[in-house]
Design a protein around this motif. Structure first.
Motif, short mmCIF file in Angstrom:
data_model
loop_
_atom_site.label_atom_id
_atom_site.label_comp_id
_atom_site.label_asym_id
_atom_site.label_seq_id
_atom_site.Cartn_x
_atom_site.Cartn_y
_atom_site.Cartn_z
N PHE A 19 -38.42 -5.22 16.89
CA PHE A 19 -38.86 -5.06 15.50
C PHE A 19 -39.29 -3.62 15.24
N CYS A 20 -40.12 -3.07 16.13
CA CYS A 20 -40.58 -1.68 15.96
C CYS A 20 -39.41 -0.70 15.98
N ALA A 21 -38.47 -0.93 16.89
CA ALA A 21 -37.29 -0.06 16.98
C ALA A 21 -36.46 -0.14 15.70
N ALA A 22 -36.31 -1.34 15.14
CA ALA A 22 -35.53 -1.51 13.91
C ALA A 22 -36.23 -0.83 12.74
N VAL A 23 -37.55 -0.95 12.66
CA VAL A 23 -38.31 -0.28 11.59
C VAL A 23 -38.08 1.22 11.67
N ALA A 46 -46.03 -0.92 23.62
CA ALA A 46 -45.17 0.20 23.19
C ALA A 46 -45.29 0.50 21.69
N VAL A 47 -46.13 -0.19 20.97
CA VAL A 47 -46.17 -0.03 19.51
C VAL A 47 -46.41 1.42 19.08
N ASP A 48 -47.23 2.15 19.80
CA ASP A 48 -47.56 3.52 19.40
C ASP A 48 -46.44 4.51 19.66
N ARG A 49 -45.40 4.09 20.35
CA ARG A 49 -44.25 4.97 20.58
C ARG A 49 -43.29 5.00 19.39
N TYR A 50 -43.52 4.14 18.42
CA TYR A 50 -42.60 4.02 17.29
C TYR A 50 -43.24 4.54 16.00
N ASP A 51 -42.40 5.09 15.16
CA ASP A 51 -42.84 5.55 13.84
C ASP A 51 -42.66 4.38 12.87
N LEU A 52 -43.77 3.78 12.47
CA LEU A 52 -43.76 2.63 11.56
C LEU A 52 -44.18 3.03 10.15
N PRO A 68 -59.39 -9.63 13.00
CA PRO A 68 -59.10 -8.50 13.91
C PRO A 68 -57.61 -8.11 13.92
N VAL A 69 -56.73 -9.08 13.78
CA VAL A 69 -55.29 -8.77 13.75
C VAL A 69 -54.96 -8.02 12.47
N LEU A 70 -55.51 -8.47 11.35
CA LEU A 70 -55.26 -7.80 10.07
C LEU A 70 -55.79 -6.36 10.11
N GLN A 71 -56.98 -6.17 10.64
CA GLN A 71 -57.55 -4.82 10.71
C GLN A 71 -56.68 -3.91 11.58
N LYS A 72 -56.23 -4.42 12.71
CA LYS A 72 -55.39 -3.61 13.59
C LYS A 72 -54.04 -3.32 12.93
N ALA A 73 -53.49 -4.30 12.22
CA ALA A 73 -52.22 -4.10 11.52
C ALA A 73 -52.35 -3.02 10.45
N MET A 74 -53.48 -3.02 9.75
CA MET A 74 -53.69 -2.01 8.72
C MET A 74 -53.82 -0.62 9.33
N GLU A 75 -54.26 -0.52 10.57
CA GLU A 75 -54.32 0.77 11.27
C GLU A 75 -52.91 1.19 11.73
N LYS A 76 -52.13 0.25 12.23
CA LYS A 76 -50.79 0.56 12.76
C LYS A 76 -49.77 0.82 11.65
N PHE A 77 -50.00 0.24 10.48
CA PHE A 77 -49.11 0.42 9.33
C PHE A 77 -49.94 1.05 8.20
N PRO A 78 -50.34 2.32 8.36
CA PRO A 78 -51.29 2.94 7.42
C PRO A 78 -50.76 3.12 6.00
#
Length: 142
Positions: A19-23, A46-52, A68-78
């Motif tokens: 998913f991350c690679a496709a994004v 590996a999530v931080d290796r991808y540009d999301l 906690p999942v929502l908060q982390k998702a909001m950080e990973k997809f700023p």
């Protein structure tokens, strides 16, 4: 997405790293994930290796979203505007959609959000009407 003339990016099966690679590769701007999928993505090593950063809109639903999942998702997809859909297939399917304004971190951290009444959120009722099909869609008489 189709009506806007946009491109779809499909995965044969869900895999968080795929998913991350496709994004990153397809520069995906809109996506829909259930909370379990989003949890797998944001907690993948590996999530931080991808540009999301191309994701501009993230719709999630189908089950409760742990804070906690929502908060982390909001950080990973700023750059993403998060929306939560609530509904059921029989309702066509969406009954309620929490908007990006309802996903501000300061509001999510508030103890008053736990068990909050829907009246405290910006909810817009979706009009319900009755639809009846009289002929098959492929009929030459429609």
């Amino acid at each position: 997405v189709t009506m806007l003339g946009c491109t779809h990016a499909y995965l044969p099966a869900f895999d968080p790293e795929a998913f991350c690679a496709a994004v990153q590769r397809q520069q995906v701007t809109e996506t829909v994930l259930v909370p379990a999928m989003l949890n797998m993505v944001v907690n993948h090593p590996a999530v931080d290796r991808y540009d999301l950063s191309s994701v501009k809109n993230m719709l999630y639903g189908a089950s409760p979203m742990p804070l906690p999942v929502l908060q982390k998702a909001m950080e990973k997809f700023p750059h993403a505007r998060f929306r939560q859909g609530y509904g059921m297939t029989e309702a066509g399917p969406m009954l309620l959609c929490l908007q990006p304004e309802d996903h501000r971190l300061e509001r999510l951290d508030s103890p008053s959000m736990e068990g909050a009444s829907l009246r405290s959120l910006r909810c817009y009722p979706i009009p319900i009407s009755s639809v009846r099909t009289r002929r098959p869609v492929h009929s030459k008489q429609h």
